[in-house]
Write an enzyme that holds these catalytic residues in place. Structure first.
Site, PDB file in Angstrom:
ATOM      1  CB  CYS A   1      30.225  69.707  23.286  1.00 54.90           C
ATOM      2  SG  CYS A   1      29.668  69.278  24.943  1.00 54.90           S
TER       3      CYS A   1
ATOM      4  CB  VAL B   1      27.218  65.690  31.535  1.00 59.55           C
ATOM      5  CG1 VAL B   1      27.310  64.175  31.588  1.00 59.55           C
ATOM      6  CG2 VAL B   1      27.200  66.149  30.084  1.00 59.55           C
TER       7      VAL B   1
ATOM      8  CB  THR C   1      33.753  64.418  25.920  1.00 61.71           C
ATOM      9  OG1 THR C   1      32.324  64.398  25.905  1.00 61.71           O
ATOM     10  CG2 THR C   1      34.295  64.180  24.520  1.00 61.71           C
TER      11      THR C   1
END
Ligand SMILES: NC(=O)c1ccc[n+]([C@@H]2O[C@H](COP(=O)([O-])OP(=O)(O)OC[C@H]3O[C@@H](n4cnc5c(N)ncnc54)[C@H](O)[C@@H]3O)[C@@H](O)[C@H]2O)c1
Length: 444
Positions: free
Chosen positions: A266, A11, A121
């Protein structure tokens, strides 16, 4: 704008490269000195299509910088993105130690107004924890600087990360201040010229939105796998059922493919974290629990099916495995269903001949020393002397192979397709025994 992105992983590196591509001055910071030194020399630590070009161009044009110096990066930047890992902790919750360590370092070096953005996250309530840690550091320094904490979860998909970042469906921004919302809108304006929205909401809702999105997609995968399992018992054709329901615009075709279930860095951990959040508030999340249980069973059922085809014993067999990464387009093997399948079959005494277009090095590292697992250099080499082929990742190069060549290399023409790549009638005609998700082993 002057930006710092902390974390140069899937990311962080994509975020840094894309913001730099739009003309911002971006410092990408990572604690891993080897990674940063490699990046300075043009070595990209992950496989992500197109990323190397973006990084090289923006680095050469001096819009993208790499460093391990967090203090300097914080001091030179207006907006600081935290994009470090949030792996699953022992109790299922998200491990926030890296996020809070970065927040503490930011607090130690804050030298004026900054916007601190949660890109990782993180569960509901993390922004408040980030604030608490920063305030503690400011208090211990005896200084008082203004700053804002924003939640801006990332929705990119590995394998298409650059496209997803450059042309997002939406940007979610959680913040409590109108001026910060305007600043974030300005930062993202070049990415949403096609009228896709920047959705401004409160911080807590933005934090939850990311988990809700992943949980919905994961549940959709478990749903179609449950239907596939019912198909295998009733004789219904999962491919037809999938098309039949996907054509309903309320349902849609995406994320509706039966297979070995979801994996990756994820969905599994984010499902666990959301389940943990719900339980810690006294709410039993029955739907999420069921989606997780179906997902877990899917890999085990697949291995059981292979075992039962070989009368309960795979010891001494040679099994070809196509695909190790958790999905095509990436070298990421974290929580990859393929690795569960490979290790189960190896433990049961089979020899595995594995091939993946990008994930061989990462798989070797993740699986560790396993003498029964041989890594070969092409999908055909994997088939030499094989008693069966197992397809565990749907790389495009596996979609139209040379079936005659495959048959000539294999000891037995048997395919266990964990991704339902082929037309069963066509494969049967070519003389293969073909089993896929939704077809009962032993059923013709
Ligand atoms: N990978 C994805 O597809 C994806 C998509 C959306 C959101 N996310 C979320 O984004 C976050 C990052 O995921 P990722 O896959 O990029 O992780 P990653 O493991 O690829 O990268 C994390 C990076 O952070 C660095 N790091 C760790 N602690 C640090 C510290 N204290 N200071 C500086 N650097 C530090 C690590 O060295 C590593 O390079 C996670 O919260 C993840 O859930 C990931």
């Amino acid at each position: 704008m002057k930006l710092a992105i902390v974390g140069a992983g899937y990311v962080g590196l994509v975020t840094a490269a894309c913001f730099a591509e739009m003309g911002n001055e971006v410092i990408c910071v990572d604690a891993d000195a080897e990674k940063i030194n490699g990046l300075k020399k043009g070595r990209i630590p992950i496989y992500e299509p197109g990323l190397e070009d973006y990084v090289r161009r923006n680095f050469n044009e001096k819009r993208l910088f790499f460093t391990t110096d967090l203090a300097g990066s914080v001091q030179k930047s207006l907006v600081i993105f935290i994009a470090v890992g949030t792996p699953q902790d022992k109790d299922g919750s998200a491990d926030l130690s890296a996020v809070l360590a970065v927040a503490r370092d930011i607090g130690k070096h804050l030298n004026g107004y900054k916007v601190i953005v949660e890109k990782s996250t993180v569960p509901v309530g993390t922004a408040a924890k980030v604030r608490a840690v920063i305030n503690e550091e400011l208090a211990s320094r005896g200084v008082d600087f203004e700053y804002d904490v924003v939640s801006n979860p990332e929705f990119l998909k590995e394998g298409t990360a650059l496209d997803d970042f450059m042309k997002p469906d939406r940007i979610v921004v959680g913040c409590d201040d109108v001026r910060v919302a305007e600043l974030m809108k300005e930062l993202y304006a070049p990415f949403v010229r096609t009228h896709h929205p920047v959705i401004i909401m409160d911080v807590v809702s933005a934090e939850l939105t990311k988990y809700a999105a992943n949980a919905f997609l994961a549940t959709k995968i478990s749903f179609i796998n449950e239907i596939a399992n019912i198909c295998s018992l009733t004789g219904a054709n999962i491919s037809m059922v999938r098309q039949g329901i996907g054509s309903d615009s309320r349902i849609g075709h995406l994320f509706l493919f039966p297979g070995l279930g979801y994996g990756g860095s994820c969905f599994p951990k984010d499902m666990q974290a959301l389940i943990h959040t719900a339980r810690s508030h006294g709410y039993p999340p029955r739907l999420l629990d069921a989606a997780e249980a179906i997902n877990f069973d899917q890999r085990e059922k697949f291995v059981e099916g292979i075992k039962s085809y070989f009368n309960g014993n795979v010891k001494g067999l040679t099994l070809a495995v196509w695909g190790l990464s958790f999905k095509p387009g990436t070298d990421d093997v974290r929580e990859a269903p393929a690795l569960t399948v490979v290790s189960r079959l190896a433990e049961l005494g089979a020899t595995i001949q594995a091939y993946d277009p990008q994930g061989m090095a990462t798989a070797k590292q993740e699986l560790g020393e396993m003498p029964q697992v041989k890594y070969v250099s092409s999908c055909y080499e994997a088939l030499t002397g094989a008693d069966a082929l197992i397809i565990s990742t749907e790389w495009t190069s596996f979609r139209e192979p040379d079936f005659e060549r495959m048959k000539s290399l294999m000891k037995q023409p048997v395919i266990f397709d964990g991704r339902n790549l082929y037309n069963p009638a066509k494969i049967d005609q070519m003389g293969f025994q073909y089993f896929y998700v939704g077809k009962k082993i032993g059923a013709q």
